[in-house]
Scaffold this active site. Structure first.
Site, PDB file in Angstrom:
ATOM      1  N   ASP A 136       0.849  -1.191   0.000  1.00 40.04           N
ATOM      2  CA  ASP A 136       0.000   0.000   0.000  1.00 40.04           C
ATOM      3  C   ASP A 136       0.886   1.242   0.000  1.00 40.04           C
ATOM      4  O   ASP A 136       1.987   1.214  -0.562  1.00 40.04           O
ATOM      5  CB  ASP A 136      -0.925  -0.032   1.223  1.00 40.04           C
ATOM      6  CG  ASP A 136      -2.290   0.558   0.919  1.00 40.04           C
ATOM      7  OD1 ASP A 136      -2.346   1.756   0.600  1.00 40.04           O
ATOM      8  OD2 ASP A 136      -3.291  -0.166   0.997  1.00 40.04           O
ATOM      9  N   HIS A 211      -3.915   6.029   3.176  1.00 39.37           N
ATOM     10  CA  HIS A 211      -4.571   4.806   2.703  1.00 39.37           C
ATOM     11  C   HIS A 211      -3.953   3.555   3.318  1.00 39.37           C
ATOM     12  O   HIS A 211      -4.667   2.661   3.809  1.00 39.37           O
ATOM     13  CB  HIS A 211      -4.484   4.757   1.178  1.00 39.37           C
ATOM     14  CG  HIS A 211      -5.329   3.708   0.532  1.00 39.37           C
ATOM     15  ND1 HIS A 211      -4.917   2.409   0.376  1.00 39.37           N
ATOM     16  CD2 HIS A 211      -6.568   3.773  -0.030  1.00 39.37           C
ATOM     17  CE1 HIS A 211      -5.854   1.713  -0.245  1.00 39.37           C
ATOM     18  NE2 HIS A 211      -6.872   2.524  -0.500  1.00 39.37           N
ATOM     19  N   SER A 551     -11.077  -1.179  -1.158  1.00 41.46           N
ATOM     20  CA  SER A 551      -9.809  -1.070  -0.426  1.00 41.46           C
ATOM     21  C   SER A 551     -10.021  -1.264   1.065  1.00 41.46           C
ATOM     22  O   SER A 551      -9.112  -1.685   1.778  1.00 41.46           O
ATOM     23  CB  SER A 551      -9.172   0.306  -0.657  1.00 41.46           C
ATOM     24  OG  SER A 551      -8.586   0.393  -1.914  1.00 41.46           O
TER      25      SER A 551
END
Length: 772
Positions: A136, A211, A551
């Site tokens: 990520d 994220h 996600s």
């Protein structure tokens, strides 16, 4: 078709004593010939007959469900509910569940709770010693979610490193974050040297975006009390496997780019480092490259061959068919579902009418009412009405927007509330009401208030603004609106449902491989965030943030897999996937079939959620598993028509393909998908008993419409010497016309375990050709 159900139970005006008396009266599918207003009136009439007056009915009813199905929610005594249950046309009356607000919800929603004396969390020792690798944007190591208190020494098998870099040193790793690496060579080879002067970024594993921190904490975050996003979703935040270890592989950068070279390098390192699970919330939108050309397929193949479970997001291109990505059969592909929580705010118009909408805005509201304008009435000179109506970028007259709340309507071309908010904000507007199809996904808005409502509420507000035009002309009085503060509403929505944005099957690359595999929470998920990431100029740094997407659903499954690997370290990736798929739920908490957010809502099917919505506790003890290994995947690649050299290059083992027409259909997946059934076809599956040795399983088939299905043998008997058995499933098309996909299931039951796989069939009579 089975009944469809979707609803919001609005309890903003009810006290705690009222909540326990809320019942849902479900009446099945709505007659499509009846107008929704007629359906609503029938609900009021039925309730008035039971309660004794129209006023009592109006006071009791909370919500009338009149679009995709018929039903309502109302405050009732048990006796009144019993009377309604016997009313003609009523399918079922169920009591509303009221839950305590004490957590950030998703893991409690899935019954993965520390308070249970039994269950996957306690049996797995909270995921102790499982290692989750996260590909990520990096990690924010100072987050409280990554504390290592109570966690034992780093597993001896760990071979990874904690690489230092910009703002990241060896002390940032601990017994929770046991490894951290970053990969930028592929990026810089493509785009030139990373310019951290112009782009806020760290040349290290530190997360500048948020994220990666969000996904890592969702999968394995330690418990954090009083977690919230600006007062919303307050409670205890924790990951699914709170004692699992994290290995961070930063492959994506603040520009939003993740290059194949860097991703493959991360896969390679992760295999070496001895991770148990890889959580990969990224992918490539259709058209999909061939598996032998796709870096995620290649990297994941090698990982799976080494016993690592690879979990990937299904994509956010829903609700359109054939948009699912990461569709290789060795990957666990995750769709996104909703939970039973949302965030509401009250809308009060100048005529004292009140409505409720969804919002994530938690900033300050003006103490007085604001002027309300309809977007189409304030279009810029060069914009057409449709663009203005949806508040498309540049479509509004800035002079007329300034200081006002703008009512926008979703259109086919512009369906994003975020675009509308940005348009109004740039024109210095004071807020947005965005009318759209019904969905629980709430767009973020931090600088100005933004409230999402359905078309019915939006139309009512528009009627108010229109009615004020004459009054404005005579008395110079403008339509006005005032927003209430956002409130967290918990336990008052039925869930799960498949999220609108979640990509759907069938796979455009290999339609005989059912994708996605499984669904998990992915809407309005609270998890740790990077305080360095600038969310908005209007608010300061945040340590937790609410976000949505596949996600977010992907790391939920990664956390569950970590728990399963702690309990069953010798299970293969295929066995783990089978345990997830065959024990998944296809019904919501109230026993109704899960629905799919779309326009309109519809009953969900395997192309929406694969086996269903994950049930971690059942997955811990599946009874039977559909297992396979790398050689099976090689035969699958051969069936795709790839040449020997391409397959050998991908798998790094010699491959000599032989023609086997049904090899894809006979791949030992926990599903059977036949995209072209002509006449009669038989496929086989093999199951391995992982439950008690002396088990007897009997087959039960829910037949797809238009198809006859037989199973042979229909009874499987296991003992101490027989742990694997093969059975055959024969499909016979009953339709003599070109068919559509139909859905059913095959379930093996032994009295304790229920092992269910989806059946997906499309009948065909001939090849179709288009003449030039």
């Amino acid at each position: 078709m089975a009944p469809l159900l979707v609803f919001f139970v609005l309890l903003l005006q009810l006290g705690p004593s009222s909540c326990g008396n809320v019942h849902i009266v479900y009446m099945g599918e709505r007659n499509p010939e009846l107008h929704p207003a007629v359906v609503r009136d029938s609900h009021h009439g039925m309730l008035a007959a039971v309660l004794g007056s129209e006023k009592a009915a109006k006071d009791a009813i909370l919500y009338s469900y009149k679009h995709g199905f018929s039903g309502f929610a109302a405050v009732l005594t048990d006796r009144q509910a019993a009377r309604l249950a016997d009313w003609p046309g009523v399918v079922r009356v169920v009591r509303n569940r009221v839950l305590d607000l004490h957590t950030t919800r998703t893991w409690d929603f899935m019954r993965v709770t520390p308070s249970r004396s039994s269950g996957i969390l306690s049996e797995s020792r909270f995921g102790e010693d499982s290692i989750i690798g996260v590909l990520d944007t990096g990690i924010w190591p100072e987050s409280a979610s990554f504390r290592d208190e109570g966690i034992g020494e780093i597993p001896r098998r760990w071979k990874g490193q904690c690489l230092t870099g910009d703002g990241f040193n060896a002390s940032n790793c601990n017994r929770k974050i046991i490894g951290a690496k970053w990969y930028v060579k592929g990026y810089e080879a493509e785009y030139g040297k990373m310019n951290t002067t112009d782009i806020y970024e760290f040349m290290s594993a530190r997360d500048a975006v948020g994220h990666g921190t969000h996904t890592a904490s969702t999968a394995a975050g330690a418990p954090v009390t009083n977690a919230n996003f600006r007062g919303l979703a307050s409670g205890v935040a924790r990951g699914g496997a709170p004692r699992a270890r994290l290995a961070v592989y930063k492959v994506c950068w603040a520009t939003g780019d993740c290059t194949s070279a860097d991703i493959l390098a991360a896969f390679d390192d992760a295999i070496h480092d001895s991770v148990d699970v890889l959580s990969v919330s990224l992918g490539q939108a259709p058209p999909l490259p061939a598996y032998v050309d796709d870096v995620l397929s290649i990297g994941s193949f090698h990982a799976v061959a080494k016993g690592i479970v690879v979990v990937c997001s299904a994509g956010n291109s829903g609700p359109y068919s054939e948009t699912v990505i990461n569709s290789a059969p060795w990957i666990v592909t995750v769709a996104a579902g909703t939970i039973d929580r949302t965030f509401f705010a009250k809308i009060t118009l100048g005529n004292n009418s009140t409505y409720v909408g969804q919002t994530l805005y938690s900033g300050k509201h003006p103490s007085k009412s604001m002027r309300l304008v309809y977007a189409e009435d304030i279009a810029s000179n060069n914009a057409d009405d449709t663009d203005a109506r949806s508040c498309t970028a540049g479509s509004l007259n800035s002079t007329l927007v300034k200081g006002n709340v703008v009512l926008c309507f979703q259109t086919r071309a512009q369906r994003s509330p975020s675009v509308a908010v940005e348009t109004v904000k740039k024109a210095r507007g004071a807020g947005v009401i965005f009318a759209q199809f019904l969905t629980k996904d709430i767009a973020s808005s931090f600088d100005i208030p933004s409230v999402q409502v359905d078309y019915q509420v939006g139309s009512a507000i528009l009627t108010y603004t229109t009615s004020m035009r004459h009054i404005k002309t005579v008395l110079d009085i403008n339509p006005t609106v005032q927003f209430g503060s956002a409130k967290t509403i918990l336990g008052e929505l039925i869930g799960p449902e498949v999220a609108y944005f979640s990509s759907r099957g069938p796979s455009s690359l290999s339609p005989s491989i059912l994708k996605p595999d499984i669904a998990a929470p992915g809407v309005n998920i609270l998890a740790a965030w990077t305080p360095a990431a600038a969310i908005s100029s209007a608010i300061g740094p945040v340590n937790f943030k609410i976000d949505s997407g596949t996600s977010m659903s992907c790391p939920h499954i990664s956390g569950v897999v970590a728990l399963l690997k702690s309990m069953h370290p010798n299970w293969s990736p295929a066995a783990v996937k089978s345990a997830l798929v065959t024990t998944a739920n296809v019904h919501d908490e109230y026993g109704f079939e899960i629905v799919s957010e779309a326009a309109p809502y519809s009953q969900a099917n395997p192309f929406d959620y694969g086996g269903g919505h994950v049930d971690p506790n059942k997955a811990a003890h599946p009874g039977l598993v559909y297992d396979m290994g790398p050689s099976d995947y090689v035969r699958f690649l051969c069936s795709m028509g790839y040449n020997n050299s391409a397959i050998s290059s991908m798998t790094q083992q010699h491959a000599t393909c032989q023609h086997t027409p049904k090899s894809q259909l006979n791949l030992n997946l926990p599903s059977i998908t036949i995209p072209e059934l002509r006449g009669k076809l038989t496929v086989s599956r093999t199951v391995t008993n992982v439950g008690p040795a002396g088990s007897n399983y009997r087959a039960r088939v829910e037949t797809p419409p238009g198809v006859d299905v037989t199973v042979s043998p229909s009874l499987l008997t296991f003992n101490s010497t027989v742990s694997r058995l093969t059975f055959k499933v024969t499909f016979q098309a009953k339709l003599k016309v070109q068919g559509r996909y139909t859905f059913g299931s095959l379930t093996w039951e032994d009295g304790t375990h229920t092992v269910r796989i989806p059946l997906v069939v499309r009948t065909m009579i001939s090849k179709f050709y288009v003449n030039a």
